[in-house]
Design a protein around this motif. Structure first.
Motif, PDB file in Angstrom:
ATOM      1  N   GLY A   1       0.850  -1.200   0.000  1.00 28.27           N
ATOM      2  CA  GLY A   1       0.000   0.000   0.000  1.00 28.27           C
ATOM      3  C   GLY A   1       0.879   1.240   0.000  1.00 28.27           C
ATOM      4  N   ASN A   2       0.276   2.357  -0.387  1.00 25.74           N
ATOM      5  CA  ASN A   2       1.090   3.557  -0.608  1.00 25.74           C
ATOM      6  C   ASN A   2       1.651   4.181   0.668  1.00 25.74           C
ATOM      7  N   THR A   3       1.034   3.867   1.804  1.00 28.54           N
ATOM      8  CA  THR A   3       1.605   4.381   3.053  1.00 28.54           C
ATOM      9  C   THR A   3       2.968   3.727   3.265  1.00 28.54           C
TER      10      THR A   3
ATOM     11  N   TYR B   1      -1.453  14.650   2.797  1.00 29.15           N
ATOM     12  CA  TYR B   1      -1.892  13.428   3.478  1.00 29.15           C
ATOM     13  C   TYR B   1      -1.157  13.292   4.820  1.00 29.15           C
TER      14      TYR B   1
ATOM     15  N   TYR C   1       7.266  15.003  -2.379  1.00 25.00           N
ATOM     16  CA  TYR C   1       6.138  14.079  -2.196  1.00 25.00           C
ATOM     17  C   TYR C   1       4.913  14.808  -2.718  1.00 25.00           C
TER      18      TYR C   1
ATOM     19  N   VAL D   1       0.706  14.494  -4.359  1.00 27.82           N
ATOM     20  CA  VAL D   1      -0.516  13.736  -4.666  1.00 27.82           C
ATOM     21  C   VAL D   1      -1.210  14.523  -5.780  1.00 27.82           C
TER      22      VAL D   1
ATOM     23  N   ASN E   1      -5.357  14.804  -1.707  1.00 26.47           N
ATOM     24  CA  ASN E   1      -5.850  14.661  -0.348  1.00 26.47           C
ATOM     25  C   ASN E   1      -5.187  15.736   0.512  1.00 26.47           C
TER      26      ASN E   1
ATOM     27  N   ASP F   1       2.372  10.007  -5.311  1.00 22.10           N
ATOM     28  CA  ASP F   1       1.460   9.126  -4.580  1.00 22.10           C
ATOM     29  C   ASP F   1       0.083   9.322  -5.219  1.00 22.10           C
TER      30      ASP F   1
ATOM     31  N   PRO G   1      -3.263   7.457  -5.363  1.00 17.05           N
ATOM     32  CA  PRO G   1      -4.322   6.454  -5.128  1.00 17.05           C
ATOM     33  C   PRO G   1      -5.628   6.738  -5.862  1.00 17.05           C
ATOM     34  N   TYR G   2      -5.828   8.020  -6.263  1.00 16.76           N
ATOM     35  CA  TYR G   2      -7.138   8.404  -6.830  1.00 16.76           C
ATOM     36  C   TYR G   2      -7.114   8.527  -8.345  1.00 16.76           C
TER      37      TYR G   2
ATOM     38  N   THR H   1      -1.801   1.947  -5.572  1.00 12.25           N
ATOM     39  CA  THR H   1      -2.349   1.090  -4.517  1.00 12.25           C
ATOM     40  C   THR H   1      -3.655   0.468  -4.996  1.00 12.25           C
TER      41      THR H   1
ATOM     42  N   SER I   1      -5.875  -0.088  -2.778  1.00 13.82           N
ATOM     43  CA  SER I   1      -6.780   0.276  -1.669  1.00 13.82           C
ATOM     44  C   SER I   1      -8.078   0.900  -2.146  1.00 13.82           C
ATOM     45  N   LYS I   2      -8.009   1.790  -3.146  1.00  9.27           N
ATOM     46  CA  LYS I   2      -9.223   2.499  -3.553  1.00  9.27           C
ATOM     47  C   LYS I   2      -9.898   1.839  -4.755  1.00  9.27           C
TER      48      LYS I   2
ATOM     49  N   ARG J   1      -3.989  -4.519   1.424  1.00 12.54           N
ATOM     50  CA  ARG J   1      -2.644  -4.002   1.713  1.00 12.54           C
ATOM     51  C   ARG J   1      -1.693  -4.340   0.572  1.00 12.54           C
TER      52      ARG J   1
HETATM   53  C1  LIG Z   1      -2.649  10.446  -0.632  1.00 11.84           C
HETATM   54  C2  LIG Z   1      -2.841   9.118  -0.001  1.00 11.84           C
HETATM   55  N1  LIG Z   1      -1.833   8.250   0.036  1.00 11.84           N
HETATM   56  C3  LIG Z   1      -1.984   7.030   0.581  1.00 11.84           C
HETATM   57  C4  LIG Z   1      -3.180   6.642   1.138  1.00 11.84           C
HETATM   58  C5  LIG Z   1      -3.275   5.304   1.770  1.00 11.84           C
HETATM   59  O1  LIG Z   1      -3.033   4.333   0.825  1.00 11.84           O
HETATM   60  P1  LIG Z   1      -2.763   2.822   1.209  1.00 11.84           P
HETATM   61  O2  LIG Z   1      -4.016   2.254   1.745  1.00 11.84           O
HETATM   62  O3  LIG Z   1      -2.357   2.239  -0.076  1.00 11.84           O
HETATM   63  O4  LIG Z   1      -1.663   2.789   2.229  1.00 11.84           O
HETATM   64  C6  LIG Z   1      -4.261   7.510   1.123  1.00 11.84           C
HETATM   65  C7  LIG Z   1      -5.546   7.096   1.713  1.00 11.84           C
HETATM   66  O5  LIG Z   1      -6.267   7.752   2.330  1.00 11.84           O
HETATM   67  C8  LIG Z   1      -4.091   8.783   0.538  1.00 11.84           C
HETATM   68  O6  LIG Z   1      -5.086   9.674   0.488  1.00 11.84           O
END
Ligand SMILES: Cc1ncc(COP(=O)(O)O)c(C=O)c1O
Length: 542
Positions: free
Chosen positions: A157-159, A183, A233, A235, A240, A268, A270-271, A321, A323-324, A331
């Motif tokens: 996941g991106n975190t 974020y 970094y 987005v 976000n 990063d 995710p969207y 990721t 995730s979305k 994960r």
């Molecule tokens: C900009 C950004 N990066 C990462 C994440 C989390 O991603 P992941 O679930 O892949 O760790 C989010 C989720 O809210 C996000 O908004």
């Protein structure tokens, strides 16, 4: 001829050597001795007595099976009631969800099968080969990287992706560039390493290029206390928390500045697939149908920084990721970057998570290989339509609850955008009087409808609260209002949580982030009513 065109016309080159960006920690990493043995694992005649692997006969899972939705489960027509009533259809069984079964056996029936024997065993940090193959196809077809030796690598996941990237690139005491609002987990992840953010002012496309150039050109090490940042970094899509999306031209401008000042971009994103177009009045929506043809849809999306027209040097680390687009609990995500960085990120992965969880990898790999590339793209299209409907529903509900004045933005952050400014709708009186009073009443909050992502970003006009003191402690008003909303039963994101510079959040400009990704229509309607009542009371607008 421009540099971009020259690069396009020529054969794809390899990424340039950017290894001088690696941190001391990253340079010090050696291959895990046990993982070094893994390259022999594929040999069929090999008798392995080396690893501490449990025999797969002792894995209690003989097979894992599941029912997955079919790729066209969500219509491409913008139809909110279809999604909001799905619980009803499920409950009464009158319109069952269409599913396809997927199954992962322990042992292979054919040589390319995804198996539990492999997925649940120790493996390399590069993950399941079938997943890697699918990811490579996706990156090649959708993001279309500029250089020939781009490499992908799974992460959890991106975190995790950013957490590993920042320590691979930055030493303690260094700073990284980011958007003014960002974020919070990205900040919380780097802070304990002594790596701190420096925010750049934003507008309706995100980071402003002239502000970035100014920051880098005027960086004074003696004043700032650290050397000029060499990592960004960002987005760029459905940002976000602000919801803004950066187009191709701005990305090129930012990229060129990063080349000039030798900055690595960590994107990063995710969207990316939740790009849904502009918000329009209800009546206009029928004419805004989504591109049914997948290729036209994909080419209508703002391109990634890694695309051939931008990252010709290999200085972008892209984070994707699932995730979305599938589920956060999987994960699972992946990097796309130059091979030298990928190798260092792999070394970091093999001594922490080792690899993303085998259950998640095998289920997602099986789902994606069953759906195939075309099926996954169709799924993503359906999701974009769903999120568009959700955004439209929330904005429509806010327009019902408040009097919304539409204007063209003049402030530096919203210059030229369509800005909606909300004032309280009077509760009683004749319609003529209501109109007059509404027109004359004070602004409570403003917003620019997002074109991607999951969030609406509100700017609150605290200067209109009776008794407002401009020198009041920063963020006090925002938190006072936030607590009142929480007590009334509505939880939203306080803007201060997203400030890259926690010290410098302005007391006048309070912000809230509202997510339209989760609640039901019924809850949105209730929440907006409560929001209206609490705001009226807070601004003393009865
Ligand atoms: C900009 C950004 N990066 C990462 C994440 C989390 O991603 P992941 O679930 O892949 O760790 C989010 C989720 O809210 C996000 O908004």
């Amino acid at each position: 001829m421009s540099q971009y065109l020259t690069e396009k016309v020529q054969e794809k080159r390899k990424a340039i050597d950017l290894s001088h960006h690696l941190s001391d920690l990253s340079r010090a990493r050696a291959t895990s001795p046990l993982k070094g043995l893994a390259r022999y694992f594929g040999r069929p005649d090999l008798i392995s007595l080396a690893g501490g692997m449990p025999n797969e006969a002792y894995f209690p899972f003989a097979a894992i099976s599941g029912d997955a939705l079919v790729p066209d489960s969500f219509s491409l027509a913008s139809n909110q009631s279809e999604s909001s009533l799905s619980w009803f259809w499920k409950l009464f069984g009158s319109r069952k969800e269409k599913t396809t079964s997927i199954s992962i056996p322990k042992y292979p029936a054919t040589k390319d099968d995804i198996t539990l024997k492999v997925a649940l065993q120790y493996g390399t940090a590069t993950g399941l080969p079938q997943l890697q193959k699918f990811i490579n196809e996706l990156v090649e077809k959708i993001y279309q990287p500029a250089y020939s030796d781009w490499t992908t690598l799974v992460q959890t996941g991106n975190t995790d992706g950013w957490g590993r990237a920042v320590t691979t690139l930055c030493n303690p005491g260094e700073a990284f560039i980011t958007e003014d609002w960002t974020y919070p987990s990205a900040l919380a992840g780097s802070a304990p390493h002594g790596i701190h953010p420096v925010g750049v002012l934003m507008d309706d496309q995100g980071m402003r290029s002239e502000e970035l150039r100014k920051l880098l050109a005027e960086w004074d090490e003696s004043v700032r206390g650290c050397k000029r940042p060499h990592v960004m970094y960002t987005v760029p899509v459905g940002q976000n928390p602000t919801g803004v999306t950066m187009g191709l031209d701005r990305k090129k401008e930012i990229y060129d500045i990063c080349v000039e000042y030798d900055v690595i971009i960590v994107e990063d994103d995710p969207y990316y697939f939740l790009q849904m177009g502009s918000y329009g009045a209800k009546l206009d929506r029928a004419s805004q149908a989504m591109h049914a043809d997948p290729e036209s849809w994909l080419s209508s999306l703002a391109p990634s920084y890694v695309k051939y027209v931008i990252d010709y040097q290999g200085r972008v680390i892209r984070l994707d990721t699932f995730s979305k687009t599938i589920a956060p609990g999987s994960r699972l995500g992946f990097y796309t970057c130059n091979p030298r960085f990928a190798e260092r990120l792999e070394r970091a992965g093999e001594v922490s998570t080792q690899a993303p969880c085998g259950f998640g990898q095998s289920l997602i790999a099986q789902l994606l290989t069953t759906w195939k590339y075309e099926g996954y793209v169709r799924w993503l299209q359906g999701l974009a339509v769903q999120y568009k409907s959700r955004r439209d529903f929330l904005l429509d509900a806010l327009r019902e609850e408040f009097h919304m004045q539409v204007s063209v933005g003049t402030t530096s952050s919203w210059k030229g955008c369509t800005v909606y400014t909300a004032s309280a709708k009077p509760k009683t009186g004749s319609s003529r009087m209501l109109e007059k009073r509404a027109y004359g009443s004070k602004a409570l909050f403003s917003l620019v409808p997002p074109t991607s992502g999951m969030f609406v970003w509100l700017k609150l006009h605290f200067e209109n609260v009776p008794g407002f003191q401009p020198d009041e402690e920063p963020n006090t008003m925002e938190m006072k209002l936030w607590v009142k909303l929480a007590e009334a039963g509505v939880l939203i994101g306080p803007g201060r949580y997203f400030a890259s510079d926690q010290e410098d959040a302005s007391p006048v400009d309070g912000h809230f982030r509202i997510a339209f990704s989760y609640a039901s229509e019924e809850d949105f309607t209730k929440a907006v009513k409560i929001f209206g009542e609490v705001l009226r009371e807070f601004f003393q607008e009865q």
